[in-house]
Design an enzyme around this catalytic site. Sequence first.
Site, PDB file in Angstrom:
ATOM      1  N   ASP A   1      24.111  13.839  68.935  1.00  0.00           N
ATOM      2  CA  ASP A   1      23.423  15.066  69.340  1.00  0.00           C
ATOM      3  C   ASP A   1      22.056  14.699  69.910  1.00  0.00           C
ATOM      4  O   ASP A   1      21.282  13.992  69.260  1.00  0.00           O
ATOM      5  CB  ASP A   1      23.279  15.964  68.094  1.00  0.00           C
ATOM      6  CG  ASP A   1      22.459  17.201  68.384  1.00  0.00           C
ATOM      7  OD1 ASP A   1      22.398  17.613  69.566  1.00  0.00           O
ATOM      8  OD2 ASP A   1      21.893  17.773  67.422  1.00  0.00           O
TER       9      ASP A   1
ATOM     10  N   ASP B   1      20.643  20.596  67.941  1.00  0.00           N
ATOM     11  CA  ASP B   1      21.370  21.809  67.520  1.00  0.00           C
ATOM     12  C   ASP B   1      22.512  21.487  66.558  1.00  0.00           C
ATOM     13  O   ASP B   1      23.293  22.367  66.182  1.00  0.00           O
ATOM     14  CB  ASP B   1      21.880  22.604  68.742  1.00  0.00           C
ATOM     15  CG  ASP B   1      22.963  21.860  69.514  1.00  0.00           C
ATOM     16  OD1 ASP B   1      23.255  20.689  69.173  1.00  0.00           O
ATOM     17  OD2 ASP B   1      23.531  22.441  70.460  1.00  0.00           O
TER      18      ASP B   1
ATOM     19  N   ASP C   1      26.595  16.021  72.140  1.00  0.00           N
ATOM     20  CA  ASP C   1      26.555  16.524  73.518  1.00  0.00           C
ATOM     21  C   ASP C   1      26.613  15.377  74.528  1.00  0.00           C
ATOM     22  O   ASP C   1      26.629  14.195  74.148  1.00  0.00           O
ATOM     23  CB  ASP C   1      25.310  17.398  73.734  1.00  0.00           C
ATOM     24  CG  ASP C   1      24.051  16.730  73.201  1.00  0.00           C
ATOM     25  OD1 ASP C   1      23.912  15.510  73.404  1.00  0.00           O
ATOM     26  OD2 ASP C   1      23.208  17.409  72.569  1.00  0.00           O
TER      27      ASP C   1
ATOM     28  N   ASP D   1      47.165  17.608  77.195  1.00  0.00           N
ATOM     29  CA  ASP D   1      47.276  18.121  75.836  1.00  0.00           C
ATOM     30  C   ASP D   1      48.547  18.957  75.653  1.00  0.00           C
ATOM     31  O   ASP D   1      48.809  19.874  76.430  1.00  0.00           O
ATOM     32  CB  ASP D   1      46.045  18.996  75.563  1.00  0.00           C
ATOM     33  CG  ASP D   1      46.023  19.560  74.166  1.00  0.00           C
ATOM     34  OD1 ASP D   1      45.757  18.790  73.240  1.00  0.00           O
ATOM     35  OD2 ASP D   1      46.284  20.770  74.010  1.00  0.00           O
TER      36      ASP D   1
ATOM     37  N   GLU E   1      50.332  14.108  75.700  1.00  0.00           N
ATOM     38  CA  GLU E   1      50.420  14.078  74.246  1.00  0.00           C
ATOM     39  C   GLU E   1      51.844  14.435  73.844  1.00  0.00           C
ATOM     40  O   GLU E   1      52.388  15.437  74.297  1.00  0.00           O
ATOM     41  CB  GLU E   1      49.450  15.107  73.659  1.00  0.00           C
ATOM     42  CG  GLU E   1      49.427  15.061  72.157  1.00  0.00           C
ATOM     43  CD  GLU E   1      48.800  16.288  71.526  1.00  0.00           C
ATOM     44  OE1 GLU E   1      48.373  16.169  70.384  1.00  0.00           O
ATOM     45  OE2 GLU E   1      48.750  17.356  72.149  1.00  0.00           O
TER      46      GLU E   1
ATOM     47  N   ASP F   1      43.071  14.278  65.563  1.00  0.00           N
ATOM     48  CA  ASP F   1      43.966  15.172  64.812  1.00  0.00           C
ATOM     49  C   ASP F   1      44.428  14.539  63.508  1.00  0.00           C
ATOM     50  O   ASP F   1      45.330  15.061  62.841  1.00  0.00           O
ATOM     51  CB  ASP F   1      45.204  15.523  65.656  1.00  0.00           C
ATOM     52  CG  ASP F   1      44.858  16.412  66.831  1.00  0.00           C
ATOM     53  OD1 ASP F   1      43.906  17.212  66.712  1.00  0.00           O
ATOM     54  OD2 ASP F   1      45.535  16.304  67.875  1.00  0.00           O
TER      55      ASP F   1
HETATM   56  C1  GLC Z   1      46.572  19.011  70.634  1.00  0.00           C
HETATM   57  C2  GLC Z   1      45.173  18.543  70.339  1.00  0.00           C
HETATM   58  C3  GLC Z   1      44.661  19.298  69.158  1.00  0.00           C
HETATM   59  C4  GLC Z   1      44.646  20.768  69.502  1.00  0.00           C
HETATM   60  C5  GLC Z   1      46.014  21.247  69.971  1.00  0.00           C
HETATM   61  C6  GLC Z   1      45.925  22.571  70.653  1.00  0.00           C
HETATM   62  O1  GLC Z   1      47.449  18.695  69.628  1.00  0.00           O
HETATM   63  O2  GLC Z   1      45.141  17.162  70.168  1.00  0.00           O
HETATM   64  O3  GLC Z   1      43.382  18.882  68.753  1.00  0.00           O
HETATM   65  O4  GLC Z   1      44.250  21.512  68.391  1.00  0.00           O
HETATM   66  O5  GLC Z   1      46.582  20.369  70.911  1.00  0.00           O
HETATM   67  O6  GLC Z   1      45.307  22.453  71.892  1.00  0.00           O
END
Ligand code: GLC
Length: 582
Positions: free
Chosen positions: A52, A56, A60, A231, A285, A352
């Site tokens: 940071d 805050d 960032d 994602d 992903e 995650d």
């Molecule tokens: C993927 C991301 C995760 C997010 C989810 C929804 O799994 O890695 O962090 O919460 O998608 O976008």
Amino acid sequence: MEAVNRNLVKWFFFMLATLLISLDVPAQNNERDKKWWKEAVVYQIYPRSFKDSDGDGVGDLKGIISKLDYIKSLGIDAVWLNPIYSSPNDDNGYDISDYRNIMKEFGTMEDFDSMLKGMHQRNIKLVMDLVVNHSSDEHEWFKHSRSSRTSPYRNYYHWWNAERGKPAPRYSLFDVNHDAWKYDSMTRAYYLHYFSRKQPDLNWENPQVRKEVYDIMKFWADKGIDGFRLDAFQFAAKDTTFPAFPAGYEKNFVKYYAMGPHLHDYLKEMNQQVFSKYDVMSVAEGAGNTFEDAHNLVDAERKELNMAYAFEGVDVAKPEGYSLLHFKEVFSRWDSAFAEKGWLSIFLANHDQARLVSRFGNDSPAFRDLSSKMLTTFIMTMRGTPYYYNGDELGMTNAGFEKIEDYRDMPTLNEYQHQKDIGGDIHQFLERIKFECRDNGRTPFQWDNTTNAGFTSGTPWIKVNANYKTINAEAQEKDSNSVLNYFKKVVRLRKQNPTLIYGKYTLLDKDNPKVYAYTREGEGKKMLIALNFTGANAIAKVGLNTEKAKILLSNYQEAPVQKGEKAMIKLRPFEAVIYQLP
Ligand code: GLC
């Protein structure tokens, strides 16, 4: 006569090569198919928790800029940055309200430009997180879409009018009731959200949506970024008739949600429209449900994505522990499925997951450093592109929060509420999240031993791990034997040895429940990696004479004592050794 024979042989090989070229036979995973993204080590930065700059309490972009020299010092090649776009932060940036702007807490577009410039000046590539299975419900598209059934944006999302009755159930991963259909009284219809109510799923069947996404991708690619991580993209395509799924489908929702109709058409289109026009790498992903699914995403001749990011390996660790035999079986099976074509990501942690050393190693003071180093050795010596999560290079551990008030993760807080609603066992739930919750991997990066680990001068958005006085970057930089310095060494070793990138993988001593041993062979070298996954001495029966082997790296300060007596290697607790074989 001999000359004639030689000429015949030459002629034969010439004709064979011509034939292969004319057939356009894909030559993958060999010398003819070297790619920067196969050779890169990817370092993942969770910007909210990295550094940071303005007090805050939220990390960032200026914070990242101030740490670029640190990032460079790691020896990594590319950064994967979690989402930094405008977002109301229901899911820490995975709910995007404007894809062409920077989240207020993270800074401005000027900050972004200087961060990218700073990375490129240091020869570091940038991979952006693209979240387009869903947007935020605060995105203009959704605001328009929900405003009227006749809005031109209506079909940007999946709506089901209430007069048709309730649609067939869909499981939501993040919803407090796990119901993925949310009724919206404004137009008397349900909208679909596989994740939270504030993350409505985009309708990929609508060509306009696809065009919008490709334009967004071009906007960032034109800025010069080097790749996209897509994602949750395996879920993007849907059968919009929304048929009923068999009872219990939610226990294996990937099977029902992933690889929907036309997903490959969309990826081919995306490749044509975007990837083929820039020097960018692409990784989605999730890799579907089978090897066939995974190959269909990434085999080079299909012209879709570059590499698979499959979860079976990272999912091996459970709160009750895991079996090394299972771990070895999973990684060996995936390696062999991708030995000839396609390319994998290798990882054991990300934003995650809970922390690497707490899940796969042993985070007690006696073994924390050794087991961190051993796991890092594994990640950096497998075939596939290593993805390494920030903080793991210090051996950062799980947060160990005791109270629900300390958690910030939306799905965890929703699940807590859900458990209360259904009268679940709250004590058991708290014990489980202490091990599993993704907040464990999201506590602030531990820079030094000053207040808040040097992460912020304000109040951090999530508690700093109490162990920051012992585990922090500043202390480890000064200690030649630290986890951090070991990380740098093993990254360097990988970079100097293409064998570790492209070489063939062979599992040794398969049934050994304590030791993971394997060779990597190719590019003119053969290397042997022996890893003790336990806190006790162990023996690897490698069946190879390591008498003349050269030790390239070990995670113990005192050189390993063994050297292949009778083709066996004696390993100390959590010992990791990399040999070069003669
Ligand atoms: C993927 C991301 C995760 C997010 C989810 C929804 O799994 O890695 O962090 O919460 O998608 O976008």
